[in-house]
Enzyme design. Structure first.
Site, PDB file in Angstrom:
ATOM      1  CD  GLU A   4       2.356  -6.075   6.143  1.00 24.38           C
ATOM      2  OE1 GLU A   4       2.648  -7.406   6.272  1.00 24.38           O
ATOM      3  OE2 GLU A   4       1.799  -5.938   4.725  1.00 24.38           O
TER       4      GLU A   4
ATOM      5  N   GLY B 226      -0.080  -4.966   0.589  1.00 27.57           N
ATOM      6  CA  GLY B 226      -1.354  -4.888  -0.468  1.00 27.57           C
ATOM      7  C   GLY B 226      -1.235  -5.509  -1.792  1.00 27.57           C
TER       8      GLY B 226
ATOM      9  N   GLY C  21       0.909  -1.291   0.140  1.00 27.20           N
ATOM     10  CA  GLY C  21      -0.070  -0.162  -0.001  1.00 27.20           C
ATOM     11  C   GLY C  21       1.067   1.303   0.163  1.00 27.20           C
TER      12      GLY C  21
ATOM     13  CG  ASP D  80      -2.876  -4.656   6.128  1.00 31.24           C
ATOM     14  OD1 ASP D  80      -1.860  -5.041   5.513  1.00 31.24           O
ATOM     15  OD2 ASP D  80      -3.273  -3.252   5.805  1.00 31.24           O
TER      16      ASP D  80
END
Ligand code: QUE
Length: 333
Positions: free
Chosen positions: A137, A114, A65, A145
Site C-alpha cells: 500500500e 485485502g 480491495g 490496513d
C-alpha cells in the site's frame, strides 16, 4: 449478492470460491457482503465443520480491495461510499478472526492487501509455491490496513515493519517462515487437499503439508531488524544507507519510490498497532482511512499503479524531508 463469489458445500466443508479472475479477485462491496453473509449462514449450520476460502484462478487468490472504485468515489467527493467500503471490509476481517469454526485459506497466486485480510485472520493459511504475499500500500499512498497494523508488528523482529513499508513480496514458503501463512502445500497437491478437507475435516491440512525450504530472507534478517527497528522513516533510511550492502541499497531504492507521506503514516500506524488488540487496530485503521483518502497521494498512487499503470506517481510532498511529522501525527489522532 455477488456472482464473483461462489458458495459450495462439499462434505464437511463449505467453500467460498473467489471468482472474479479478470480483476484478480479484487474485493468489491458485493463480494465482501457475500462473504460475510455466507460466514453468518454457516456459523450455526452443524454440517459445516470447516470453511475454506479459495480462488478459481491460479493467477490470484485476491489482489486486494477494489481500490479503483474507492479512488473514483474519493475523487467524486463521495466519502460516505469510501467509509462504507472500509467499514464493511474491516468488519469482515474481524468476523473471520472471531469465527468459531476452522477457517482455511488456500493461497495460490497473488495475495495482497485485502486478500491478506480475508486469509491471515483465519486459523489456517495454506500457501503454495505460487503464492505471492505482499502489503504494497505504500506504493499507492495508502497504508497496510485490513488488520495489518495488528498483524505486522507481531511478526518476528522487524520483519512486519519491513514488509509493510517496502511492499516486498514473499513466496509461499517464505510467507510461512514470516508467519503470514501456516502451512506449505505444493499446488499439485491442492485437489487432494480439498477432497481430504471435505472427507476428514481440518486435520487434512497437516497430512498434506510439505517440508519448508529455507527462508530466502534469512541472509537479511539481522539487517532488517537493525534498520526497521528505527523509530522513524528518516532513521530507517539512514540505517539502510549505513549498511552499505547491495540488499540495503536496493531496499533504499524501493522505499524512495513510495509515497513519503504514506511511509510516514504507515510506520506510525504499525507501531501503534503493536499496542492494540485486533478490534481496536481495525477501528484505528478505519479512522485513518478518512484523512488518507483525502490526501492527494492516495488518488495519485492508485492512478499511477492501478489505473494508468505508468508507475510514475508524483507525490505531494515529493521528499521525506518535506513531510511534516506534526501533520502525520495529527492524522493518527
Ligand atoms: C499496490 C496496492 C494495490 C494494487 C497495486 C499496488 C491494491 C490493489 C490493487 C488492485 C489490483 C487489481 C485490481 C484492483 C486493485 O492493486 O491494494 O481493482 O483489479 O487492491 O501497487 O496496494
Amino acid at each position: 449478492m455477488s456472482d464473483a463469489v461462489t458458495m459450495l458445500r462439499e462434505g464437511r466443508t463449505a467453500r467460498l470460491l473467489l471468482d472474479r479472475p479478470k480483476a484478480l479477485n479484487a474485493l468489491d462491496l458485493p463480494m465482501i457482503r457475500a462473504l460475510d453473509a455466507a460466514l453468518a449462514a454457516w456459523r450455526d449450520e452443524p454440517r459445516v465443520q470447516v470453511v475454506v476460502i479459495d480462488s478459481s484462478s491460479e493467477r490470484a487468490f485476491c489482489a486486494g480491495g477494489d481500490i479503483r472504485a474507492i479512488r473514483a468515489a474519493a475523487l467524486a467527493g463521495d466519502f460516505a461510499a469510501v467509509e462504507q467500503f472500509f467499514a464493511e471490509e474491516y468488519a469482515l476481517n474481524a468476523a473471520i478472526a472471531a469465527y468459531p469454526k476452522p477457517y482455511v485459506a488456500l493461497i495460490d497466486g497473488i495475495c495482497m492487501g485485502g486478500g491478506i485480510g480475508v486469509s491471515v485472520h483465519g486459523t489456517v493459511r495454506v500457501a503454495t509455491e505460487h503464492g505471492i504475499f505482499a502489503m504494497p500500500e505504500t506504493a499507492i499512498g495508502f497504508f497496510p490496513d485490513i488488520g495489518a497494523t495488528y498483524v505486522l508488528p507481531r511478526l518476528p523482529g522487524a520483519l512486519g515493519i519491513y514488509l509493510g513499508l517496502t511492499g516486498e513480496r514473499l513466496r509461499g514458503a517464505d510467507a510461512v517462515h514470516a508467519g503470514l501463512a501456516t502451512h506449505f502445500v505444493p499446488r499439485a497437491a491442492l485437489p487432494s487437499l480439498r477432497a481430504a478437507l471435505a472427507a476428514d475435516g481440518v486435520a487434512a491440512v497437516a497430512t498434506h503439508a510439505a517440508p519448508l525450504p529455507p527462508f530466502t530472507i534469512a541472509p537479511h534478517r539481522a539487517a532488517i531488524d537493525r534498520c526497521f527497528s528505527a523509530p522513524s522513516v528518516p532513521e530507517i533510511l539512514a540505517r539502510l544507507a549505513a549498511e552499505g550492502t547491495e540488499w540495503a541499497g536496493a531496499t533504499l531504492a524501493t522505499m524512495r519510490m513510495m509515497s513519503p507521506s504514506s511511509l510516514s503514516w504507515s510506520l506510525a500506524a504499525i507501531l501503534r498497532g503493536a499496542t492494540l488488540d485486533l478490534p481496536a487496530a481495525l477501528a484505528a485503521e478505519l479512522r485513518l482511512t478518512r484523512p488518507v483518502c483525502r490526501h492527494p497521494d492516495f488518488a495519485e498512487g492508485v492512478r499511477a499503479m492501478v489505473v494508468d499503470k505508468d508507475r510514475q506517481p508524483r507525490w505531494t510532498p515529493a521528499t521525506l524531508e518535506s513531510v511534516d511529522p506534526a501533520a502525520i501525527a495529527a492524522m493518527l489522532d
